[in-house]
Scaffold this motif. Structure first.
Motif, PDB file in Angstrom:
ATOM      1  N   GLU A  37      51.345  29.229  35.457  1.00  0.00           N
ATOM      2  CA  GLU A  37      51.457  29.024  36.900  1.00  0.00           C
ATOM      3  C   GLU A  37      50.238  28.250  37.383  1.00  0.00           C
ATOM      4  O   GLU A  37      49.103  28.617  37.083  1.00  0.00           O
ATOM      5  N   ASP A  38      50.478  27.185  38.117  1.00  0.00           N
ATOM      6  CA  ASP A  38      49.421  26.308  38.615  1.00  0.00           C
ATOM      7  C   ASP A  38      49.462  26.303  40.139  1.00  0.00           C
ATOM      8  O   ASP A  38      50.430  25.856  40.743  1.00  0.00           O
ATOM      9  N   TYR A  39      48.394  26.831  40.770  1.00  0.00           N
ATOM     10  CA  TYR A  39      48.309  26.874  42.226  1.00  0.00           C
ATOM     11  C   TYR A  39      47.159  26.032  42.760  1.00  0.00           C
ATOM     12  O   TYR A  39      46.807  26.132  43.933  1.00  0.00           O
ATOM     13  N   SER A  40      46.557  25.238  41.904  1.00  0.00           N
ATOM     14  CA  SER A  40      45.387  24.475  42.316  1.00  0.00           C
ATOM     15  C   SER A  40      45.806  23.247  43.130  1.00  0.00           C
ATOM     16  O   SER A  40      46.760  22.540  42.776  1.00  0.00           O
ATOM     17  N   ASP A  41      45.086  23.008  44.205  1.00  0.00           N
ATOM     18  CA  ASP A  41      45.329  21.823  45.023  1.00  0.00           C
ATOM     19  C   ASP A  41      44.269  20.749  44.806  1.00  0.00           C
ATOM     20  O   ASP A  41      44.307  19.698  45.454  1.00  0.00           O
ATOM     21  N   ARG A  42      43.299  20.991  43.918  1.00  0.00           N
ATOM     22  CA  ARG A  42      42.226  20.025  43.677  1.00  0.00           C
ATOM     23  C   ARG A  42      42.185  19.557  42.225  1.00  0.00           C
ATOM     24  O   ARG A  42      41.294  18.807  41.845  1.00  0.00           O
ATOM     25  N   GLY A  43      43.114  19.991  41.423  1.00  0.00           N
ATOM     26  CA  GLY A  43      43.110  19.591  40.023  1.00  0.00           C
ATOM     27  C   GLY A  43      44.381  20.025  39.336  1.00  0.00           C
ATOM     28  O   GLY A  43      45.393  20.320  39.975  1.00  0.00           O
ATOM     29  N   ARG A  44      44.332  20.065  37.999  1.00  0.00           N
ATOM     30  CA  ARG A  44      45.493  20.437  37.198  1.00  0.00           C
ATOM     31  C   ARG A  44      45.089  21.531  36.227  1.00  0.00           C
ATOM     32  O   ARG A  44      44.091  21.438  35.519  1.00  0.00           O
ATOM     33  N   VAL A  45      45.870  22.595  36.210  1.00  0.00           N
ATOM     34  CA  VAL A  45      45.619  23.729  35.329  1.00  0.00           C
ATOM     35  C   VAL A  45      46.539  23.618  34.129  1.00  0.00           C
ATOM     36  O   VAL A  45      47.761  23.510  34.272  1.00  0.00           O
ATOM     37  N   ASP A  46      45.957  23.648  32.935  1.00  0.00           N
ATOM     38  CA  ASP A  46      46.711  23.585  31.688  1.00  0.00           C
ATOM     39  C   ASP A  46      46.611  24.921  30.969  1.00  0.00           C
ATOM     40  O   ASP A  46      45.571  25.588  30.998  1.00  0.00           O
ATOM     41  N   CYS A  47      47.690  25.296  30.298  1.00  0.00           N
ATOM     42  CA  CYS A  47      47.753  26.556  29.560  1.00  0.00           C
ATOM     43  C   CYS A  47      48.311  26.263  28.172  1.00  0.00           C
ATOM     44  O   CYS A  47      49.428  25.757  28.038  1.00  0.00           O
ATOM     45  N   ALA A  48      47.527  26.582  27.140  1.00  0.00           N
ATOM     46  CA  ALA A  48      47.944  26.355  25.761  1.00  0.00           C
ATOM     47  C   ALA A  48      48.629  27.603  25.213  1.00  0.00           C
ATOM     48  O   ALA A  48      48.631  28.665  25.826  1.00  0.00           O
ATOM     49  N   ASP A  49      49.237  27.451  24.031  1.00  0.00           N
ATOM     50  CA  ASP A  49      49.949  28.582  23.416  1.00  0.00           C
ATOM     51  C   ASP A  49      49.015  29.735  23.090  1.00  0.00           C
ATOM     52  O   ASP A  49      49.432  30.894  23.077  1.00  0.00           O
ATOM     53  N   SER A  50      47.747  29.438  22.815  1.00  0.00           N
ATOM     54  CA  SER A  50      46.771  30.492  22.503  1.00  0.00           C
ATOM     55  C   SER A  50      46.127  31.062  23.761  1.00  0.00           C
ATOM     56  O   SER A  50      45.083  31.697  23.674  1.00  0.00           O
ATOM     57  N   LEU A  51      46.749  30.815  24.918  1.00  0.00           N
ATOM     58  CA  LEU A  51      46.249  31.285  26.214  1.00  0.00           C
ATOM     59  C   LEU A  51      44.876  30.714  26.528  1.00  0.00           C
ATOM     60  O   LEU A  51      44.001  31.397  27.076  1.00  0.00           O
ATOM     61  N   GLU A  52      44.669  29.463  26.176  1.00  0.00           N
ATOM     62  CA  GLU A  52      43.448  28.754  26.545  1.00  0.00           C
ATOM     63  C   GLU A  52      43.712  27.998  27.845  1.00  0.00           C
ATOM     64  O   GLU A  52      44.505  27.066  27.889  1.00  0.00           O
ATOM     65  N   VAL A  53      43.052  28.420  28.900  1.00  0.00           N
ATOM     66  CA  VAL A  53      43.263  27.870  30.230  1.00  0.00           C
ATOM     67  C   VAL A  53      42.127  26.902  30.549  1.00  0.00           C
ATOM     68  O   VAL A  53      40.956  27.193  30.289  1.00  0.00           O
ATOM     69  N   SER A  54      42.481  25.755  31.121  1.00  0.00           N
ATOM     70  CA  SER A  54      41.482  24.758  31.509  1.00  0.00           C
ATOM     71  C   SER A  54      41.893  24.123  32.831  1.00  0.00           C
ATOM     72  O   SER A  54      43.080  23.972  33.114  1.00  0.00           O
ATOM     73  N   LEU A  55      40.905  23.781  33.624  1.00  0.00           N
ATOM     74  CA  LEU A  55      41.111  23.134  34.918  1.00  0.00           C
ATOM     75  C   LEU A  55      40.509  21.750  34.857  1.00  0.00           C
ATOM     76  O   LEU A  55      39.305  21.592  34.593  1.00  0.00           O
ATOM     77  N   HIS A  56      41.334  20.719  35.099  1.00  0.00           N
ATOM     78  CA  HIS A  56      40.898  19.328  35.067  1.00  0.00           C
ATOM     79  C   HIS A  56      40.711  18.834  36.498  1.00  0.00           C
ATOM     80  O   HIS A  56      41.665  18.789  37.281  1.00  0.00           O
ATOM     81  N   LEU A  57      39.478  18.472  36.817  1.00  0.00           N
ATOM     82  CA  LEU A  57      39.142  17.963  38.147  1.00  0.00           C
ATOM     83  C   LEU A  57      38.833  16.477  38.031  1.00  0.00           C
ATOM     84  O   LEU A  57      38.030  16.065  37.191  1.00  0.00           O
ATOM     85  N   THR A  58      39.446  15.680  38.889  1.00  0.00           N
ATOM     86  CA  THR A  58      39.248  14.233  38.914  1.00  0.00           C
ATOM     87  C   THR A  58      38.536  13.850  40.194  1.00  0.00           C
ATOM     88  O   THR A  58      39.000  14.174  41.283  1.00  0.00           O
ATOM     89  N   GLY A  59      37.417  13.147  40.034  1.00  0.00           N
ATOM     90  CA  GLY A  59      36.658  12.730  41.201  1.00  0.00           C
ATOM     91  C   GLY A  59      36.149  13.914  42.008  1.00  0.00           C
ATOM     92  O   GLY A  59      36.486  14.068  43.180  1.00  0.00           O
ATOM     93  N   ILE A  60      35.345  14.755  41.376  1.00  0.00           N
ATOM     94  CA  ILE A  60      34.903  15.977  42.040  1.00  0.00           C
ATOM     95  C   ILE A  60      34.068  15.646  43.273  1.00  0.00           C
ATOM     96  O   ILE A  60      33.369  14.631  43.325  1.00  0.00           O
ATOM     97  N   ALA A  61      34.165  16.527  44.260  1.00  0.00           N
ATOM     98  CA  ALA A  61      33.438  16.372  45.519  1.00  0.00           C
ATOM     99  C   ALA A  61      32.592  17.615  45.758  1.00  0.00           C
ATOM    100  O   ALA A  61      32.623  18.581  45.000  1.00  0.00           O
ATOM    101  N   GLN A  62      31.839  17.568  46.857  1.00  0.00           N
ATOM    102  CA  GLN A  62      30.971  18.698  47.195  1.00  0.00           C
ATOM    103  C   GLN A  62      31.784  19.967  47.433  1.00  0.00           C
ATOM    104  O   GLN A  62      31.322  21.069  47.153  1.00  0.00           O
ATOM    105  N   GLU A  63      32.997  19.816  47.921  1.00  0.00           N
ATOM    106  CA  GLU A  63      33.827  20.985  48.212  1.00  0.00           C
ATOM    107  C   GLU A  63      34.316  21.687  46.954  1.00  0.00           C
ATOM    108  O   GLU A  63      34.791  22.826  47.016  1.00  0.00           O
ATOM    109  N   ASP A  64      34.183  21.032  45.792  1.00  0.00           N
ATOM    110  CA  ASP A  64      34.572  21.669  44.532  1.00  0.00           C
ATOM    111  C   ASP A  64      33.494  22.600  43.995  1.00  0.00           C
ATOM    112  O   ASP A  64      33.733  23.349  43.055  1.00  0.00           O
TER     113      ASP A  64
END
Length: 353
Positions: A203-230
């Motif tokens: 489940e991905d609820y992020s509005d500032r990036g993309r949440v990926d989930c691998a089969d081994s339950l490895e979760v990562s958040l990809h942020l593009t062009g990060i800002a001060q609000e991140d």
């Protein structure tokens, strides 16, 4: 006068009984499973006229939903088009929620305002009751929550990937929840990864990036062009076979043109390497200089025998005697018996031929 006092006592007793009645009718916190179309029940047990129904969630400032018989309905922006009042009875404030996510977990409170008996409230706890089928959680003595904290510094407008690092000494991970907490705000779920019926649910609820989930339950958040609000805190919560493990990351966003953590660490490594090389060069120079000095001393000793160290095996005494004996023979007088020599010569001359 006595009639007025009786009326006052009657009013106080009525208010006291109303308060006791409301307190006795307060139900314990009800637990509801997180599922699509879940119903949060809020049915006032007494009779009267409905003035207003309001739903609030703990740790949230704005009401979830409000119903007024005259002014209609009002919903928070997060629950708009997802919450519906059921209204099966006049004093029924129950609601249903669709398109549910893990952000809907938490404690809800329903308040029914009635006339003339006043308010009636109830609390409902929404939980994820899907137990992992791989083990029985009641058979485990779960330890206290373990927390790990890391820090990240990244320059503004760069790309960044935040990874949930799996905890050590864990064999089974059933669910990973990724949350974000901005400065002085509440934790917000931005991603969930868990095993459900042998499959993977992401489940991905992020509005500032993309949440990926691998089969081994490895979760990562990809942020593009990060800002001060991140900037802020990001928390990974692992539900494992040995308890709950938490991995918290503090992200600091530096202005563009500033020194990022990678650049800073690169400068540190370069400085440390240059210092090590310089120290090695100094040691080699000192060693070569010392060796050169020792060779020079050996050469001087060879040129000047007086600087040689005495050899205990050398026959020094014999050497000096051989040098000094002729000098003693030359300098000392020689004594002889000249009379004896002369008499001997005369005897030889007087012999007959």
């Amino acid at each position: 006068m006595e009639a007025v006092q009786k009326d006052r006592w009657y009013l106080l007793v009525l208010l006291f009984l109303t308060f006791i009645k409301a307190a006795l009718l307060q139900r314990e916190v009800e637990t509801v499973r997180l599922e699509e179309g879940m119903v949060l029940s809020c049915l006032c047990p007494w009779k009267g006229n409905l003035s207003m129904v309001s739903w609030t969630k703990k740790h949230e400032n704005n009401p979830v939903a409000v119903f007024h018989p005259e002014f209609g309905k009002s919903f928070s922006h997060r629950y708009r088009d997802r919450v519906e009042f059921l209204r099966t009875e006049p004093l029924d404030g129950s609601i249903s929620i669709k398109n549910v996510t893990h952000q809907d977990l938490g404690n809800y409170q329903c308040s029914v305002q009635t006339f003339p008996q006043g308010p009636w409230t109830t609390d409902i706890q929404v939980e994820d009751l899907d137990e992992p089928p791989s083990f029985n959680i009641t058979d485990l003595a779960l330890p206290e929550e373990a927390v790990t904290v890391a820090q990240l510094v990244e320059e503004e407008n760069n790309n960044l990937t935040i990874r949930c690092i799996h905890p050590h000494n864990v064999t089974i991970i059933n669910q990973v929840i990724l949350e974000r907490k901005l400065h002085e705000q509440l934790w917000i779920i931005i991603g969930v990864c868990k095993q459900v019926d042998g499959g993977l649910l992401s489940e991905d609820y992020s509005d500032r990036g993309r949440v990926d989930c691998a089969d081994s339950l490895e979760v990562s958040l990809h942020l593009t062009g990060i800002a001060q609000e991140d900037g802020g805190f990001y928390r990974c919560t692992f539900n494992t076979d040995v308890g709950v493990r938490t991995y918290t990351i503090q992200l600091s966003v530096s202005p563009q043109g500033g020194i990022s953590l990678k650049l800073y660490m690169m400068y540190v490594y370069i400085g440390a390497g240059a210092s090590a090389v310089l120290l090695l060069i100094i040691i080699l120079i000192l060693a070569m200089k010392r060796r050169k000095q020792s060779k020079r001393v050996e050469y001087r000793v060879k040129l000047h025998p007086s600087l040689r160290q005495p050899n205990v095996y050398e026959n020094v005494c014999v050497h000096h005697r051989t040098k000094k004996k002729p000098r003693q023979l030359r300098n000392n007088p020689v004594y002889a018996n000249l009379q004896a020599v002369r008499s001997l010569q005369s005897r030889h001359q007087n012999r007959p031929l």
